[in-house]
Design an enzyme around this catalytic site. Structure first.
Site, mmCIF file in Angstrom:
data_model
loop_
_atom_site.group_PDB
_atom_site.id
_atom_site.type_symbol
_atom_site.label_atom_id
_atom_site.label_comp_id
_atom_site.label_asym_id
_atom_site.label_seq_id
_atom_site.Cartn_x
_atom_site.Cartn_y
_atom_site.Cartn_z
ATOM 1 N N ASP A 78 3.847 -0.021 -7.093
ATOM 2 C CA ASP A 78 2.495 -0.555 -7.219
ATOM 3 C C ASP A 78 1.547 0.439 -7.875
ATOM 4 O O ASP A 78 1.805 1.646 -7.925
ATOM 5 C CB ASP A 78 1.946 -0.976 -5.853
ATOM 6 C CG ASP A 78 1.843 0.182 -4.869
ATOM 7 O OD1 ASP A 78 2.772 1.013 -4.816
ATOM 8 O OD2 ASP A 78 0.834 0.266 -4.145
ATOM 9 N N GLU A 139 2.369 1.508 -1.728
ATOM 10 C CA GLU A 139 2.009 2.888 -1.412
ATOM 11 C C GLU A 139 0.504 3.075 -1.500
ATOM 12 O O GLU A 139 -0.112 3.725 -0.652
ATOM 13 C CB GLU A 139 2.724 3.841 -2.367
ATOM 14 C CG GLU A 139 2.663 5.313 -1.959
ATOM 15 C CD GLU A 139 1.430 6.061 -2.458
ATOM 16 O OE1 GLU A 139 1.164 7.176 -1.987
ATOM 17 O OE2 GLU A 139 0.713 5.509 -3.326
#
Length: 368
Positions: A78, A139
Site C-alpha cells: 500500500d 502498513e
C-alpha cells in the site's frame, strides 16, 4: 550483476498500479502472477478480511537451492494518498512522480528490490536457502497486515524489512513503541450569556490540561503530540464536551509509560481546578523494536554489506513499521534503508543507484 533495466521496468509497473491502504488487490494479483509463473507457491492469508481490505498479505515460498537457514524479506503493497494515477518520470538517474501524487517507492521500491535480487541469483545459478517474500497490506494505515499476518505461513524466523529511508547499508536497529491516546473532557452546558456561572466549559478543562503537558520532543528517546481537538457547538452555549486525540512514542517502555501517566495527571489536575470530569484512554499501537548486538540477522546483513564493499551503519528511527509488529510476534526483524527520499510527499523520489545498490545487497543477504 543487477539488471538496471529490468528493475526499473518492474518498479515502473508497480507504481502505476493504484494501491491505497485496504485496496491493494491489483498489486497482489500482479505479484501473484509473476511468482506463480515461475513456479513458486503463493499463499494469501485472511488479513484483508480482518482489516476490511480487498486482499490479504501474500506469502511466497522460494525453495532452497543450497544450504543455510531460511530467511524472509518483507515489503508493503500500500501507499499513502495521493497515490491514484501515479506517473513515474525518469529524470536522469532519479525516478520521481509527475508531481500530483506520491511516487510510491514507499514501499514498491522494496518489492522491486526483493524480486530483482532473486532474479539475479537465478540468472547466475547462485545457491540460496529457503526464501520467503511477505508482501503486506495496510502498513501505512496502522500495520494491519502485519498485525493480522498468519504466522503459520512463515516458518522463517529471520526477516528483513525493506522499508526505510537512508542509503544502502543503513540498518534500523531501534524503533519506538507508540501509544494512541484519546482524552474526553465532560463539563456542564449552560447559556453563555444568561447563566454562564452554571456551566463548566469542557474546552476550558482541555485547555488547562494541555497547558500543563510537556509535549513534542520530551527527550532523545521520547516524543508526544496532540493531533486533533473537537468540542463545543455554538458560542452562546458553554461547551459540555471536548475530545483530544494524541500520541506518544518512546524507544524505552518505561519512558513511554511515564509520559502517559504525566499526560493523564494533567487531565486530572485540570478537572480539580475547573471542575467536570475526564476519561483518559490509550492503546499501544505497536511495541518498541530493539535489535540485539548479537542478533543473527544483524550479523548476516553486516557481513553481506562487507562483501559488496558497503559500510553498514546502525541507526535508530522515530517511526514505526511492520518491523515493530513482526518483532513483537517473535521474529528476528531488521529494517534496511532502501534510499527512498521525501516519502509521503509529492516530491518523493529514488535514485537508480539506490534501486540497484539495495537489490545487490538483498541478493548478497539471500545467498547461502
Amino acid at each position: 550483476m543487477i539488471n538496471k533495466d529490468r528493475i526499473l521496468s518492474l518498479f515502473f509497473d508497480l507504481v502505476k498500479i493504484d494501491s491505497p491502504s485496504l485496496k491493494e488487490k491489483e498489486v497482489a494479483v500482479y505479484l501473484r502472477k509473476i511468482m506463480e509463473e515461475r513456479g513458486y507457491e503463493v499463499r494469501e492469508d485472511n488479513a484483508g478480511k480482518a482489516s476490511g481490505g480487498n486482499t490479504g498479505n501474500l506469502i511466497v515460498r522460494i525453495p532452497a537451492t543450497g544450504g543455510g537457514e531460511p530467511i524472509a524479506f518483507s515489503a508493503h503493497m500500500d501507499c499513502v494518498q495521493p497515490c491514484l494515477g501515479v506517473e513515474p518520470v525518469l529524470d536522469g538517474d532519479v525516478v520521481r512522480s509527475a508531481g500530483n501524487t506520491v511516487l510510491g517507492g514507499d514501499d514498491k521500491a522494496g518489492i522491486a528490490m526483493a524480486i530483482e535480487a532473486l532474479n539475479h541469483l537465478e540468472d547466475e545459478s547462485i545457491p540460496h536457502p529457503e526464501i520467503y517474500f511477505v508482501f503486506s497490506i495496510c502498513e501505512e494505515s496502522g500495520m494491519h497486515g502485519a498485525k493480522n499476518l498468519n504466522t503459520d505461513l512463515l516458518p522463517a524466523k529471520d526477516i528483513v524489512i525493506l522499508d526505510s529511508s537512508g542509503e544502502v547499508g543503513t540498518l534500523v536497529v531501534a524503533a519506538p513503541a507508540k501509544a494512541g491516546i484519546k482524552m474526553i473532557f465532560t463539563g456542564r452546558s449552560a447559556h453563555a450569556g444568561i447563566a454562564p456561572e452554571e456551566g463548566i466549559s469542557a474546552i476550558q478543562i482541555a485547555a488547562e490540561a494541555v497547558a500543563g503537558m510537556t509535549l513534542l520532543r520530551i527527550d532523545a528517546e521520547t516524543t508526544a503530540n496532540l493531533g486533533h481537538i473537537d468540542g463545543g457547538t455554538v458560542t452562546n452555549i458553554v461547551a459540555e464536551s471536548a475530545t483530544l486525540t494524541a500520541e506518544a512514542r518512546s524507544l524505552d517502555d518505561g519512558k513511554l509509560q511515564a509520559q502517559l501517566e504525566h499526560m493523564e495527571a494533567c487531565c486530572a489536575a485540570a478537572v480539580d481546578k475547573v471542575g467536570g470530569d475526564y476519561k483518559f484512554e490509550y492503546e499501544i499501537s505497536y511495541p518498541a523494536l530493539h535489535v540485539a548486538d548479537d542478533s543473527t540477522i544483524l550479523k548476516r546483513v553486516e557481513l553481506a554489506c562487507e562483501k559488496i564493499n558497503v559500510t553498514p551503519r546502525r541507526v535508530p528511527t522515530g517511526g514505526g513499521s511492520d518491523a515493530n509488529i513482526l518483532y513483537g510476534k517473535g521474529f528476528n526483524a531488521l529494517t534496511l534503508g532502501i534510499g527512498m527520499s521525501k516519502v509521503h510527499t509529492t516530491d518523493e523520489f529514488i535514485t537508480i543507484d539506490s534501486l540497484t545498490g539495495c537489490a545487490e545487497l538483498v541478493a548478497e543477504i539471500m545467498k547461502s
